[in-house]
Write a protein that holds these residues in place. Sequence first.
Motif, PDB file in Angstrom:
ATOM      1  N   THR A 249       0.853  -1.185   0.000  1.00 39.06           N
ATOM      2  CA  THR A 249       0.000   0.000   0.000  1.00 39.06           C
ATOM      3  C   THR A 249       0.889   1.234   0.000  1.00 39.06           C
ATOM      4  O   THR A 249       1.911   1.273   0.677  1.00 39.06           O
ATOM      5  CB  THR A 249      -0.910   0.016   1.244  1.00 39.06           C
TER       6      THR A 249
ATOM      7  N   ASN B 298      -8.830   6.283  -1.372  1.00 38.74           N
ATOM      8  CA  ASN B 298      -9.276   5.043  -0.749  1.00 38.74           C
ATOM      9  C   ASN B 298      -8.173   3.987  -0.875  1.00 38.74           C
ATOM     10  O   ASN B 298      -7.162   4.208  -1.549  1.00 38.74           O
ATOM     11  CB  ASN B 298     -10.613   4.562  -1.341  1.00 38.74           C
ATOM     12  N   GLU B 299      -8.366   2.840  -0.226  1.00 37.36           N
ATOM     13  CA  GLU B 299      -7.334   1.813  -0.206  1.00 37.36           C
ATOM     14  C   GLU B 299      -7.026   1.260  -1.592  1.00 37.36           C
ATOM     15  O   GLU B 299      -5.882   0.962  -1.898  1.00 37.36           O
ATOM     16  CB  GLU B 299      -7.713   0.686   0.757  1.00 37.36           C
ATOM     17  N   GLU B 300      -8.047   1.146  -2.434  1.00 38.69           N
ATOM     18  CA  GLU B 300      -7.818   0.636  -3.786  1.00 38.69           C
ATOM     19  C   GLU B 300      -6.924   1.593  -4.589  1.00 38.69           C
ATOM     20  O   GLU B 300      -6.040   1.162  -5.326  1.00 38.69           O
ATOM     21  CB  GLU B 300      -9.140   0.435  -4.520  1.00 38.69           C
TER      22      GLU B 300
ATOM     23  N   ASN C 121      -3.109  10.508   2.840  1.00 40.35           N
ATOM     24  CA  ASN C 121      -3.783   9.205   2.791  1.00 40.35           C
ATOM     25  C   ASN C 121      -5.299   9.322   2.861  1.00 40.35           C
ATOM     26  O   ASN C 121      -6.011   8.542   2.240  1.00 40.35           O
ATOM     27  CB  ASN C 121      -3.287   8.295   3.916  1.00 40.35           C
ATOM     28  N   ASP C 122      -5.803  10.307   3.599  1.00 39.70           N
ATOM     29  CA  ASP C 122      -7.251  10.438   3.762  1.00 39.70           C
ATOM     30  C   ASP C 122      -7.952  10.914   2.482  1.00 39.70           C
ATOM     31  O   ASP C 122      -9.172  10.854   2.381  1.00 39.70           O
ATOM     32  CB  ASP C 122      -7.596  11.358   4.924  1.00 39.70           C
TER      33      ASP C 122
ATOM     34  N   ARG D 111      -4.674   3.486  -3.373  1.00 39.25           N
ATOM     35  CA  ARG D 111      -3.332   3.440  -2.815  1.00 39.25           C
ATOM     36  C   ARG D 111      -2.673   2.074  -2.943  1.00 39.25           C
ATOM     37  O   ARG D 111      -1.488   1.930  -2.624  1.00 39.25           O
ATOM     38  CB  ARG D 111      -3.343   3.874  -1.345  1.00 39.25           C
ATOM     39  N   SER D 112      -3.395   1.070  -3.424  1.00 40.04           N
ATOM     40  CA  SER D 112      -2.847  -0.268  -3.587  1.00 40.04           C
ATOM     41  C   SER D 112      -1.881  -0.316  -4.762  1.00 40.04           C
ATOM     42  O   SER D 112      -2.148   0.241  -5.823  1.00 40.04           O
ATOM     43  CB  SER D 112      -3.980  -1.272  -3.824  1.00 40.04           C
TER      44      SER D 112
END
Length: 64
Positions: A34, A54-56, A50-51, A58-59
Amino acid sequence: MRCPNCQGKDIGKIGNRQYYCWTCFVEMTVDNNTLLLHQVEADGSLSSLNDLFNEEERSLYGNG
């Protein structure tokens, strides 16, 4: 790898698991596949971005 902020490919390695986008000036650190994103401030300190993603986004696997 593309920058999740600007989608640019002008990414340089600046350290062990650390990268820098020369297009939008965002620093990225890889942690467990990540990206942790930071803006470099005028005084050299880092502010987390980071906020904003979303996680996707940042993947490593989501960024092709």
